[in-house]
Design an enzyme around this catalytic site. Structure first.
Site, PDB file in Angstrom:
ATOM      1  N   TYR A  56      13.197   7.870   4.997  1.00  0.00           N
ATOM      2  CA  TYR A  56      13.386   6.857   6.034  1.00  0.00           C
ATOM      3  C   TYR A  56      13.552   7.356   7.470  1.00  0.00           C
ATOM      4  O   TYR A  56      13.504   6.560   8.402  1.00  0.00           O
ATOM      5  CB  TYR A  56      14.567   5.960   5.656  1.00  0.00           C
ATOM      6  CG  TYR A  56      14.284   5.149   4.408  1.00  0.00           C
ATOM      7  CD1 TYR A  56      13.459   4.030   4.461  1.00  0.00           C
ATOM      8  CD2 TYR A  56      14.803   5.527   3.179  1.00  0.00           C
ATOM      9  CE1 TYR A  56      13.178   3.297   3.320  1.00  0.00           C
ATOM     10  CE2 TYR A  56      14.527   4.793   2.028  1.00  0.00           C
ATOM     11  CZ  TYR A  56      13.710   3.683   2.105  1.00  0.00           C
ATOM     12  OH  TYR A  56      13.422   2.965   0.973  1.00  0.00           O
TER      13      TYR A  56
ATOM     14  N   PHE B  65      23.983  -1.007  -2.000  1.00  0.00           N
ATOM     15  CA  PHE B  65      23.244  -2.271  -2.099  1.00  0.00           C
ATOM     16  C   PHE B  65      21.786  -1.947  -2.218  1.00  0.00           C
ATOM     17  O   PHE B  65      20.910  -2.530  -2.279  1.00  0.00           O
ATOM     18  CB  PHE B  65      23.557  -3.189  -0.896  1.00  0.00           C
ATOM     19  CG  PHE B  65      23.411  -2.533   0.451  1.00  0.00           C
ATOM     20  CD1 PHE B  65      22.179  -2.472   1.078  1.00  0.00           C
ATOM     21  CD2 PHE B  65      24.514  -1.959   1.099  1.00  0.00           C
ATOM     22  CE1 PHE B  65      22.045  -1.863   2.328  1.00  0.00           C
ATOM     23  CE2 PHE B  65      24.390  -1.358   2.343  1.00  0.00           C
ATOM     24  CZ  PHE B  65      23.153  -1.298   2.965  1.00  0.00           C
TER      25      PHE B  65
HETATM   26  C1  LIG Z   1       9.167   5.794  -1.802  1.00  0.00           C
HETATM   27  C2  LIG Z   1       7.994   4.840  -1.890  1.00  0.00           C
HETATM   28  C3  LIG Z   1       8.493   3.411  -1.559  1.00  0.00           C
HETATM   29  C4  LIG Z   1       6.936   5.277  -0.882  1.00  0.00           C
HETATM   30  O1  LIG Z   1       5.889   4.327  -0.816  1.00  0.00           O
HETATM   31  P1  LIG Z   1       4.403   4.743  -0.343  1.00  0.00           P
HETATM   32  O2  LIG Z   1       3.644   3.477  -0.197  1.00  0.00           O
HETATM   33  O3  LIG Z   1       3.874   5.790  -1.228  1.00  0.00           O
HETATM   34  O4  LIG Z   1       4.683   5.351   1.098  1.00  0.00           O
HETATM   35  P2  LIG Z   1       3.610   5.465   2.297  1.00  0.00           P
HETATM   36  O5  LIG Z   1       2.282   5.812   1.732  1.00  0.00           O
HETATM   37  O6  LIG Z   1       3.677   4.252   3.151  1.00  0.00           O
HETATM   38  O7  LIG Z   1       4.244   6.694   3.068  1.00  0.00           O
HETATM   39  C5  LIG Z   1       4.712   6.663   4.399  1.00  0.00           C
HETATM   40  C6  LIG Z   1       5.129   8.058   4.748  1.00  0.00           C
HETATM   41  O8  LIG Z   1       6.288   8.427   3.975  1.00  0.00           O
HETATM   42  C7  LIG Z   1       6.037   9.622   3.241  1.00  0.00           C
HETATM   43  N1  LIG Z   1       6.719   9.460   1.960  1.00  0.00           N
HETATM   44  C8  LIG Z   1       6.608   8.437   1.130  1.00  0.00           C
HETATM   45  N2  LIG Z   1       7.401   8.588   0.063  1.00  0.00           N
HETATM   46  C9  LIG Z   1       8.037   9.760   0.251  1.00  0.00           C
HETATM   47  C10 LIG Z   1       8.997  10.462  -0.526  1.00  0.00           C
HETATM   48  N3  LIG Z   1       9.462   9.994  -1.695  1.00  0.00           N
HETATM   49  N4  LIG Z   1       9.450  11.647  -0.035  1.00  0.00           N
HETATM   50  C11 LIG Z   1       8.981  12.122   1.146  1.00  0.00           C
HETATM   51  N5  LIG Z   1       8.092  11.485   1.917  1.00  0.00           N
HETATM   52  C12 LIG Z   1       7.604  10.305   1.463  1.00  0.00           C
HETATM   53  C13 LIG Z   1       4.542   9.673   3.105  1.00  0.00           C
HETATM   54  O9  LIG Z   1       4.115  10.993   2.866  1.00  0.00           O
HETATM   55  C14 LIG Z   1       4.095   9.126   4.432  1.00  0.00           C
HETATM   56  O10 LIG Z   1       4.229  10.152   5.401  1.00  0.00           O
HETATM   57  P3  LIG Z   1       3.422  10.121   6.802  1.00  0.00           P
HETATM   58  O11 LIG Z   1       4.078   9.049   7.640  1.00  0.00           O
HETATM   59  O12 LIG Z   1       3.673  11.488   7.357  1.00  0.00           O
HETATM   60  O13 LIG Z   1       2.020   9.822   6.470  1.00  0.00           O
HETATM   61  C15 LIG Z   1       7.368   4.816  -3.298  1.00  0.00           C
HETATM   62  O14 LIG Z   1       6.923   6.107  -3.627  1.00  0.00           O
HETATM   63  C16 LIG Z   1       8.317   4.344  -4.388  1.00  0.00           C
HETATM   64  O15 LIG Z   1       8.288   3.165  -4.726  1.00  0.00           O
HETATM   65  N6  LIG Z   1       9.149   5.239  -4.951  1.00  0.00           N
HETATM   66  C17 LIG Z   1      10.069   4.915  -6.001  1.00  0.00           C
HETATM   67  C18 LIG Z   1      11.130   3.886  -5.606  1.00  0.00           C
HETATM   68  C19 LIG Z   1      11.954   4.322  -4.394  1.00  0.00           C
HETATM   69  O16 LIG Z   1      12.330   5.461  -4.274  1.00  0.00           O
HETATM   70  N7  LIG Z   1      12.199   3.363  -3.506  1.00  0.00           N
HETATM   71  C20 LIG Z   1      13.031   3.560  -2.369  1.00  0.00           C
HETATM   72  C21 LIG Z   1      14.319   2.859  -2.581  1.00  0.00           C
HETATM   73  S1  LIG Z   1      15.499   3.198  -1.304  1.00  0.00           S
END
Ligand SMILES: CC(C)(COP(=O)(O)OP(=O)(O)OC[C@H]1O[C@@H](n2cnc3c(N)ncnc32)[C@H](O)[C@@H]1OP(=O)(O)O)[C@@H](O)C(=O)NCCC(=O)NCCS
Length: 371
Positions: free
Chosen positions: A89, A371
Site C-alpha cells: 500500500y 478490520f
Molecule cells: C494484493 C492484491 C490485491 C494485488 O492485486 P493486483 O491486482 O495483482 O495488483 P496490481 O496489479 O494492481 O498491482 C499494483 C502494484 O502493486 C504491486 N503489488 C501487488 N500486489 C503486491 C504484493 N502482494 N506485494 C508487493 N507488491 C504488490 C504490483 O507489482 C504493482 O506494482 P507497480 O505499481 O509497480 O506496477 C492481490 O494479489 C490479492 O488479492 N492478494 C491476496 C489478498 C490480499 O492480500 N489482499 C489485501 C488485503 S489487505
C-alpha cells in the site's frame, strides 16, 4: 460474507469487472478515527482482493483509484487499513502509522514489579449485558487513544458480541468481565479459554481479546485479574501497543516475548483537512512540501500554523511523500525516524525537531482490532 455485508454500506464497496464477472473488490467502512485531540471521518479500507486469475495487471490499482476518489468526494480526510502484506500500500500513499505486538506470557512470570491494592471489583457478565454495558465505556476511552475508531451498535453486535464458532480459533466462547468502582463500570475485558490438561497439569491458554480501562488503575487491575486466572499455563494477547503499561507493571516483562509488527496504516486523502483535524503539542509552524503522485490534489506546499494547514507559497522546510505524513499524523512515527529511513528531507535546519515537537503525543496510537 454475511458479517461484512451487514456492516459495509453497499455504496462503499467497489467491484472490478471483466467480461461481466467480478474479478476483484475493495470496501471501506465509514469510521470516525481518533486522532490526537480529535477525530476525523475515515475510510476504513477492508476486504481488498483480486482473483488469482487476474492478478498483477492493474486491478488493485484501479480499485485504489476509485476508492480514494470516492473518499475524497465524500470529504473523508483519511483512509486507514491493516495491510495483509507491508509491500502493497505504500505506492498508494499509505504510511505505516503505528506498531503493535503479540505477547505469549507463561503463567509463572505474571508477577507485578510493585505490590498494589486493587481499587475496584470485577464481575463476569453475559453477552446480553455486555452489549448494553460495554459500548458506553469504550466510547469514553476511545477519544484519548489515537488509532481507535467508532463502533456502531451494529458493529458491537456483529463484531464484538456475536461469537460464532469459526472465529474462536479452537478456543472457547468469549467471556466478558467488567471492572467497577463506586457502582460505575470503568473498564472491561473480553477473553477466551483454550482449556487443556497434560501429564497431570494444565497447558491451557487464556487469550485476551480486548482489555481497556478508563484509568491506569482500571487497566492495571484488569490485567492483574487476567494474569491470575487459575488453570492457565499461558496468557496470550495480540495488537498491544509498544508502550502498553504491562512493560512497566510486570516484574519480568521480557517474559511476554513481545513480537512487534506494523499496526494501522494511514493515508491522508485530503492533506489540509487531515493536518487541520488533529491537535498539536506546541505552538509553532512548519512548511511541508508534499509529493503525492496518486492523489495530485495534495501535491505542493502546505503551511501548518496554529493547528491549521493552508496552501502556501512559503519556503518549504520539510520535503516528504504523502505516506510519510500518514506515518507521522497520529504521532506514532517521528519525523526524526522518518528522516533516518530517508522518508523525509530536512530543507531548513531544525525543522525536523520543530515538527516532532508539534506532532508528539502522550501515547502511541492503538487500534485494538483488525478490520
Ligand atoms: C494484493 C492484491 C490485491 C494485488 O492485486 P493486483 O491486482 O495483482 O495488483 P496490481 O496489479 O494492481 O498491482 C499494483 C502494484 O502493486 C504491486 N503489488 C501487488 N500486489 C503486491 C504484493 N502482494 N506485494 C508487493 N507488491 C504488490 C504490483 O507489482 C504493482 O506494482 P507497480 O505499481 O509497480 O506496477 C492481490 O494479489 C490479492 O488479492 N492478494 C491476496 C489478498 C490480499 O492480500 N489482499 C489485501 C488485503 S489487505
Amino acid at each position: 460474507m454475511q458479517r461484512f455485508t451487514d456492516l459495509l454500506p453497499l455504496e462503499r464497496m467497489h467491484g472490478a469487472w471483466s467480461n461481466g464477472a467480478i474479478v476483484g473488490g475493495a470496501g471501506a467502512f465509514p469510521f470516525s478515527l481518533t486522532v490526537p485531540g480529535g477525530e476525523l471521518p475515515t475510510a476504513g479500507v477492508t476486504v481488498v482482493g483480486v482473483l488469482p486469475t487476474h492478478r498483477r495487471r492493474g486491478v488493485l490499482r484501479s480499485l485504489m483509484r476509485a476508492q480514494l476518489d470516492d473518499a475524497h468526494e465524500r470529504g473523508e480526510p483519511l483512509a486507514a487499513l491493516w495491510a495483509s502484506e507491508e509491500s502493497i500500500y505504500g505506492r498508494f500513499g499509505y504510511g505505516l502509522a503505528s506498531f503493535c505486538g503479540e505477547i505469549t506470557l507463561a503463567r509463572e512470570y505474571t508477577s507485578f514489579a510493585q505490590p498494589f491494592e486493587p481499587q475496584g471489583t470485577l464481575r463476569l457478565i453475559e453477552s446480553a449485558e455486555a452489549q448494553e454495558a460495554i459500548p458506553p465505556v469504550f466510547k469514553r476511552i476511545r477519544p484519548a487513544w489515537p488509532g481507535m475508531f467508532s463502533r456502531s451498535k451494529a458493529w458491537w453486535e456483529n463484531r464484538e458480541i456475536a461469537d460464532p464458532e469459526e472465529r474462536r480459533d479452537g478456543a472457547g466462547p468469549k467471556r466478558w468481565v467488567v471492572y467497577e468502582r463506586d457502582g460505575s463500570i470503568e473498564g472491561y475485558a473480553a477473553y477466551r479459554h483454550k482449556p487443556g490438561f497434560e501429564a497431570g497439569t494444565t497447558n491451557a491458554e487464556l487469550r485476551v481479546v480486548e482489555a481497556l480501562g478508563t484509568s491506569p488503575e482500571a487497566l492495571r487491575d484488569l490485567w492483574a485479574y487476567l494474569l491470575a486466572v487459575d488453570w492457565v499455563a499461558t496468557v496470550r494477547s495480540y495488537l498491544l501497543p509498544p508502550d502498553h503499561p504491562l512493560f512497566l507493571l510486570l516484574a519480568t516483562p521480557r517474559r511476554m516475548r513481545y513480537r512487534m509488527g506494523d499496526g494501522i496504516w494511514i493515508r491522508p486523502v485530503n492533506v489540509g483537512a487531515a493536518l487541520s483535524g488533529r491537535t498539536y503539542s506546541t505552538d509553532g509552524s512548519i512548511v511541508f512540501d508534499v509529493a503525492d503522485e496518486f492523489c495530485p490534489w495534495n501535491e505542493g506546499r502546505w503551511t501548518l500554523d496554529g493547528g491549521r494547514a493552508e496552501r502556501s507559497q512559503d519556503g518549504p522546510e520539510l520535503l516528504l511523500p504523502v505516506q510519510s505524513l500518514g506515518s507521522a499524523l497520529l504521532g506514532g512515527v517521528s519525523f526524526a525516524a522518518l528522516q533516518r529511513a530517508g522518508m523525509v528531507v530536512e530543507l531548513k535546519a531544525g525543522a525536523i525537531n520543530r515538527a516532532d515537537a508539534l506532532f508528539r503525543w502522550d501515547r502511541h496510537p492503538w487500534c485494538p482490532e483488525i478490520f
